[in-house]
Design a protein around this motif. Structure first.
Motif, PDB file in Angstrom:
ATOM      1  N   VAL A 203       0.828  -1.207   0.147  1.00  0.00           N
ATOM      2  CA  VAL A 203       0.053   0.052  -0.230  1.00  0.00           C
ATOM      3  C   VAL A 203       0.778   1.279  -0.085  1.00  0.00           C
ATOM      4  CG1 VAL A 203      -1.712   1.081   1.279  1.00  0.00           C
ATOM      5  CG2 VAL A 203      -2.143  -1.029   1.189  1.00  0.00           C
TER       6      VAL A 203
ATOM      7  N   VAL B  48      -4.042   6.743  -3.187  1.00  0.00           N
ATOM      8  CA  VAL B  48      -3.877   5.262  -2.738  1.00  0.00           C
ATOM      9  C   VAL B  48      -3.736   4.424  -3.664  1.00  0.00           C
ATOM     10  CG1 VAL B  48      -4.583   3.833  -0.902  1.00  0.00           C
ATOM     11  CG2 VAL B  48      -5.226   6.040  -0.701  1.00  0.00           C
TER      12      VAL B  48
ATOM     13  N   GLY C  39      -2.575   0.163  -4.456  1.00  0.00           N
ATOM     14  CA  GLY C  39      -2.211  -1.101  -3.394  1.00  0.00           C
ATOM     15  C   GLY C  39      -3.394  -1.545  -2.583  1.00  0.00           C
ATOM     16  N   GLY C  40      -4.418  -0.641  -2.331  1.00  0.00           N
ATOM     17  CA  GLY C  40      -5.576  -1.071  -1.767  1.00  0.00           C
ATOM     18  C   GLY C  40      -6.736  -0.088  -1.920  1.00  0.00           C
TER      19      GLY C  40
ATOM     20  N   ARG D  47      -3.555   5.537   6.663  1.00  0.00           N
ATOM     21  CA  ARG D  47      -4.534   4.538   6.920  1.00  0.00           C
ATOM     22  C   ARG D  47      -4.637   3.865   8.147  1.00  0.00           C
ATOM     23  NH1 ARG D  47      -4.236  -1.322   3.703  1.00  0.00           N
ATOM     24  NH2 ARG D  47      -3.251  -1.863   5.343  1.00  0.00           N
TER      25      ARG D  47
ATOM     26  N   TYR E 126      -0.164   2.732   7.366  1.00  0.00           N
ATOM     27  CA  TYR E 126       0.661   3.470   6.212  1.00  0.00           C
ATOM     28  C   TYR E 126       0.386   4.648   6.241  1.00  0.00           C
ATOM     29  CZ  TYR E 126       1.392  -1.349   4.117  1.00  0.00           C
ATOM     30  OH  TYR E 126       1.845  -2.732   4.045  1.00  0.00           O
TER      31      TYR E 126
END
Length: 124
Positions: free
Chosen positions: A2, A24, A26-27, A99, A113
């Motif tokens: 992420v 963002v 990766g997620g 996050r 993150y």
């Protein structure tokens, strides 16, 4: 992996509105296991939580900023944004997005993150 990346102007004039975006990768920001916050660090001071947007779009703000803060999201771009109005020199800070994992539906208050932060200076 992420990754979060803040973007926006580095210089804002007093009374103007700051607009920052956190992209963002990766997620998904719509995943129910996480929330997404804006946090700032004024020079020489500690971290200040500004506000959060949940996976379903609900928002919550610090009482210190509530009257002039708005957080929104664009799920198609996997971005969430901060608007902070009536900027003053006291709003000069590094602004970060982060996050927060949930435990079930309960916020943990920890962040796994972070973006690298973006310096915002308020000056005429």
């Amino acid at each position: 992996q992420v990754q979060l990346q803040e973007s926006g102007p580095g210089l804002v004039k007093p009374s103007q509105t700051l607009s920052l975006t956190c992209t963002v990768s990766g997620g998904s920001i719509a995943t129910s296991n996480y929330t997404w916050s804006w946090i700032r660090q004024p020079p020489g001071k500690g971290l200040e939580w500004v506000g959060v947007i949940l996976h379903d779009g609900r928002t919550y703000y610090s009482s210190s900023f509530k009257s002039r803060t708005s957080i929104s999201r664009d799920t198609s771009k996997n971005q969430f944004s901060l608007q902070l109005s009536s900027m003053t020199p006291e709003d000069t800070a590094v602004y970060l997005c982060a996050r927060e994992p949930l435990e079930g539906s309960v916020r943990t208050g920890t962040y796994d993150y972070w973006g690298q932060g973006t310096q915002v200076t308020v000056s005429s």
